[in-house]
Design a protein around this motif. Structure first.
Motif, PDB file in Angstrom:
ATOM      1  N   PRO A   3      28.524  12.051  22.085  1.00  0.00           N
ATOM      2  CA  PRO A   3      28.381  12.345  20.837  1.00  0.00           C
ATOM      3  C   PRO A   3      27.462  13.648  20.540  1.00  0.00           C
ATOM      4  CG  PRO A   3      26.885  10.564  21.322  1.00  0.00           C
ATOM      5  CD  PRO A   3      27.666  11.254  22.667  1.00  0.00           C
TER       6      PRO A   3
ATOM      7  N   PRO B 162      31.181  16.131  16.952  1.00  0.00           N
ATOM      8  CA  PRO B 162      30.791  15.495  18.346  1.00  0.00           C
ATOM      9  C   PRO B 162      31.594  16.235  19.423  1.00  0.00           C
ATOM     10  CG  PRO B 162      31.301  14.002  16.772  1.00  0.00           C
ATOM     11  CD  PRO B 162      31.894  15.087  16.202  1.00  0.00           C
TER      12      PRO B 162
ATOM     13  N   VAL C  70      28.942   2.836  19.048  1.00  0.00           N
ATOM     14  CA  VAL C  70      29.293   2.623  17.501  1.00  0.00           C
ATOM     15  C   VAL C  70      29.779   1.394  17.239  1.00  0.00           C
ATOM     16  CG1 VAL C  70      30.863   3.538  15.670  1.00  0.00           C
ATOM     17  CG2 VAL C  70      29.937   5.140  17.392  1.00  0.00           C
TER      18      VAL C  70
ATOM     19  N   ALA D  96      35.485   6.870  17.281  1.00  0.00           N
ATOM     20  CA  ALA D  96      34.267   7.765  17.294  1.00  0.00           C
ATOM     21  C   ALA D  96      33.836   7.926  18.691  1.00  0.00           C
ATOM     22  CB  ALA D  96      33.229   6.774  16.584  1.00  0.00           C
TER      23      ALA D  96
ATOM     24  N   TYR E 276      29.015  11.002  12.756  1.00  0.00           N
ATOM     25  CA  TYR E 276      28.572  10.109  13.841  1.00  0.00           C
ATOM     26  C   TYR E 276      27.144   9.811  13.458  1.00  0.00           C
ATOM     27  CZ  TYR E 276      26.608   8.637  18.157  1.00  0.00           C
ATOM     28  OH  TYR E 276      25.882   8.003  18.941  1.00  0.00           O
TER      29      TYR E 276
END
Length: 740
Positions: free
Chosen positions: A717, A726, A426, A420, A396
């Motif tokens: 995250p 995360p 992201v 993600a 991340y």
């Protein structure tokens, strides 16, 4: 070794010999046979000789060839045109464009402005070559992979406690032979259906199954006891159980004295989590806590198995550590039919983290910061150890640095736009890059953002090895020829390395890469040096560590942390210490770890004192509900491939919001009504699915879809300080009705 389907004349007609191989999806790596069929695809049939699944396949495995069809997959490189469209191009044009941009970025910003993002579905050969490419050709430290989002907390906790991380330190076949299994945050009925029979067999053999999950899943429905803690409180639950073990006099004092260290500190930490306190935090009633302890401690052998539920938390390493402490206190580790294990998720999640695509590791599960490890691997690679960069950013953190510190990115086998956490952010970082290249089978949501997309081969079109959740190294065999215009990932790395001035060291043949991997891993914790393609074909896989014949414990640059001689009463064959191997005698592999000693300097397992702490984001007046995420049986991970299969889409056509009837009543929502779920990071909309099988304070969303229903738009995250995992599994949200 037969690597492709062969044609034979039988009675005047042509017959095709099935090719034995393995499923492209989860870490079970189920055995299957592939038979070439018309149109360049293959037919799947039962492969009963492979012991893990004995022929059984889930719907994803049965339908895997559908993604081989030309209409579903990429068959030509694509480049971004001046008008912003992705248009077909030749391979030379595509590779040249990637090369020019990588060279420009490195010249302008330095080597660490180049990033590489890999995947837990890549074969061992690809993962190894990708890590070598990043460090030797690009000279960058900025490489990590999506496996960081999968089992990294379990890996960190296992290494901390046992000195070695292997998903399962015993084969799956041991599960039905134990007396009790606590299954924490796992739903194999949907995530790996062929594995469910191991738990069914356990119960048929008189054992008990305890499932820990905030939802009453299909797996929980089969349990003898279902504990439904509030999301984010698995750590307090494990500590409450350990408190009861101590209070009820169930500690195996002799085992603790003989085989562990650090008990007094861990015991003191657990005693601060008395049952009523654990109940207040978790919502699990004290009588259920007492019953869980009774069931777990009653038989002679027992196991704890964790998955993403406790691991995908900002305290995931400590949470898994607390469950390991429970095993150690009761003498349930390093003994036959007992132990702690992690149910790895991705197809090569185990091997993918062992051989160099992780930010802090070199092949053989060596530490990048270990001078001896750097010397060994650099010697195999023919480079100066000082030329190897140090550890880079975790997954991340790497994605978060895109467009600022990291200006150009190569993605291989991953779809972070969907997978993600904080996915909208992201996606924005990916769009901000100076240059993005993606290697994939299909035009994933991440590939759609790329400047260059390279079409690469799939599992049925290539040979390579994977390592299953058991630590069993397996051989996938090529069954068909890929379409014109499609190349293997190894060919991609070979082509780029040559253009970047490294003419040698990146072969295109998987077996040649594996031979180098064997040398690079020799003497490391994940030692593959005694494994070759011939053995894998003949033996249905080999468990690592497996040092080369006669290598002994001194192979490579450090002793191999093997478990020593078999423990009396072991349920099956185990390795002898590598130092006792006779020269020329193949090492048998290591199905069962730790039966005599753990892989620490003194052979003792380590208790780690841990204490409950709140999740990174707790509910409040604005966001009063907890969100947890997960999978459904018909889709896989980001869905990039399974969403292209009609049969799977019919079974699971899109996202949904699972909620309790009491919460639905407060909202005035009915089954199928569109609901908005809002977190501090974004808003998604999906239809309601109302069930009593979830806690009233919790909603659940599967994460396989992009767009309006992308669950990872919401997720947090916040990172575990050790594993950098995360906190996918818990965040604060509010739920709102949406006018139709």
């Amino acid at each position: 070794m037969q690597s492709t389907g062969t044609m034979q004349r039988t009675g005047g007609r042509t017959a095709t010999v099935p090719v034995p191989t393995h499923c492209p999806y989860c870490a079970l790596q189920c055995g299957m046979n592939l038979t070439p069929a018309d149109g360049g695809t293959v037919e799947v049939s039962e492969r009963a000789d492979f012991p893990v699944n004995r022929g059984a396949l889930c719907g994803k495995g049965r339908t895997a060839p559908a993604v081989l069809a030309s209409g579903a997959r990429l068959t030509s490189p694509l480049v971004r045109s001046d008008d912003g469209a992705l248009v077909p191009a030749g391979w030379d044009e595509a590779l040249d464009r990637i090369t020019r941009n990588l060279v420009r970025t490195r010249a302008e910003y330095g080597a660490n402005a180049l990033g590489v993002f890999g995947g837990g579905g890549l074969t061992n050969e690809k993962a190894y070559a990708l890590g070598k490419f990043a460090r030797v050709v690009l000279g960058t430290s900025q490489i990590d992979y999506n496996g960081r989002f999968c089992m990294s907390s379990a890996a960190a906790a296992g290494t901390r406690a046992f000195g070695l991380d292997r998903g399962l330190p015993f084969p799956l076949e041991d599960i039905p032979k134990t007396g009790c299994v606590i299954l924490v945050g796992s739903n194999p009925a949907e995530t790996m259906p062929p594995a469910l029979r191991y738990f069914s067999d356990l119960r048929e053999n008189g054992g008990t199954l305890i499932v820990v999950d905030p939802r009453r899943t299909r797996t929980a429905e089969q349990a003898d006891l279902h504990l439904a803690p509030r999301p984010g409180t698995d750590l307090a639950l494990a500590l409450g159980l350990l408190h009861l073990v101590v209070a009820e006099g169930r500690v195996d004092e002799a085992y603790v004295e003989e085989r562990t260290a650090g008990w007094e500190e861990a015991r003191a930490a657990a005693m601060a989590h008395w049952p009523e306190y654990a109940e207040r935090i978790t919502g699990v009633p004290v009588p259920e806590l007492r019953e869980a302890v009774r069931l777990f401690c009653a038989p002679d052998a027992a196991m704890v198995l964790t998955a993403r539920g406790p691991e995908q938390q900002a305290k995931g390493t400590d949470t898994v550590g607390a469950w390991i402490n429970l095993c150690l206190a009761t003498g349930r580790a390093g003994r036959p039919r007992s132990g702690y294990g992690c149910l790895t998720g991705q197809g090569n999640g185990q091997g993918g983290r062992e051989h160099g695509q992780k930010a802090d590791q070199l092949p053989g599960y060596r530490k990048l910061t270990d001078p001896a490890a750097r010397r060994h691997v650099a010697g195999v690679w023919g480079v100066d150890p000082d030329s190897l960069p140090g550890p880079g950013r975790s997954a991340y953190e790497l994605l978060d640095a895109l467009g600022t510190d990291v200006r150009s990115l190569l993605v291989m086998g991953s779809n972070p736009v969907v997978s993600a956490p904080r996915a909208a952010h992201v996606e924005g970082r990916l769009r901000s890059l100076d240059f993005l290249a993606v290697c994939d089978v299909v035009l994933s949501e991440t590939a759609e953002l790329a400047d260059v997309v390279l079409p690469v081969t799939q599992w049925a079109e290539e040979t390579g090895t994977t390592t299953s959740l058991e630590g069993r190294v397996l051989l996938r065999r090529r069954a068909i020829t890929p379409p014109d215009g499609v190349r293997g990932d190894l060919e991609v790395l070979h082509g780029l390395a040559g253009r970047l001035g490294v003419e040698k060291g990146f072969p295109t043949e998987p077996e040649e890469v594996f031979e180098e991997l064997r040398r690079a891993s020799a003497g490391g914790p994940a030692d593959y040096s005694g494994i070759d393609y011939g053995r894998l074909a003949e033996e249905n896989g080999v468990f690592w560590p497996c040092p080369a014949a006669g290598a002994g414990a001194g192979a490579g640059d450090r002793p191999v942390p093997h478990p020593g001689p078999p423990h009396p009463g072991s349920p099956g064959p185990d390795t002898a210490h590598p130092g006792t191997s006779n020269p020329g005698t193949p090492h048998p592999g290591t199905p069962r770890l730790f039966l005599d000693r753990f892989a620490t300097a003194d052979g003792r397992a380590r208790f780690v004192p841990v204490a409950h702490r709140p999740s990174a984001e707790e509910p409040d007046a604005e966001y009063p509900v907890l969100l947890t995420t997960g999978r459904v049986v018909a889709q896989y991970q980001s869905g990039a491939q399974t969403r292209r299969v009609a049969e799977l889409n019919a079974a699971a056509p899109g996202p949904f919001v699972e909620l309790h009837p009491r919460l639905a009543a407060r909202l005035g929502a009915a089954e199928g009504d569109p609901l908005a779920v809002v977190s501090r990071r974004g808003r998604v909309v999906a239809p309601a699915r109302i069930t009593t099988g979830i806690r009233p304070d919790t909603v659940f969303m599967p994460f396989h879809w992009p767009g309006e229903g992308r669950a990872n738009t919401l997720t947090n995250p916040a990172l575990d300080p050790t594993s950098r995992m995360p906190e996918f599994k818990v965040c604060a949200v509010r739920v709102e009705t949406v006018p139709r």
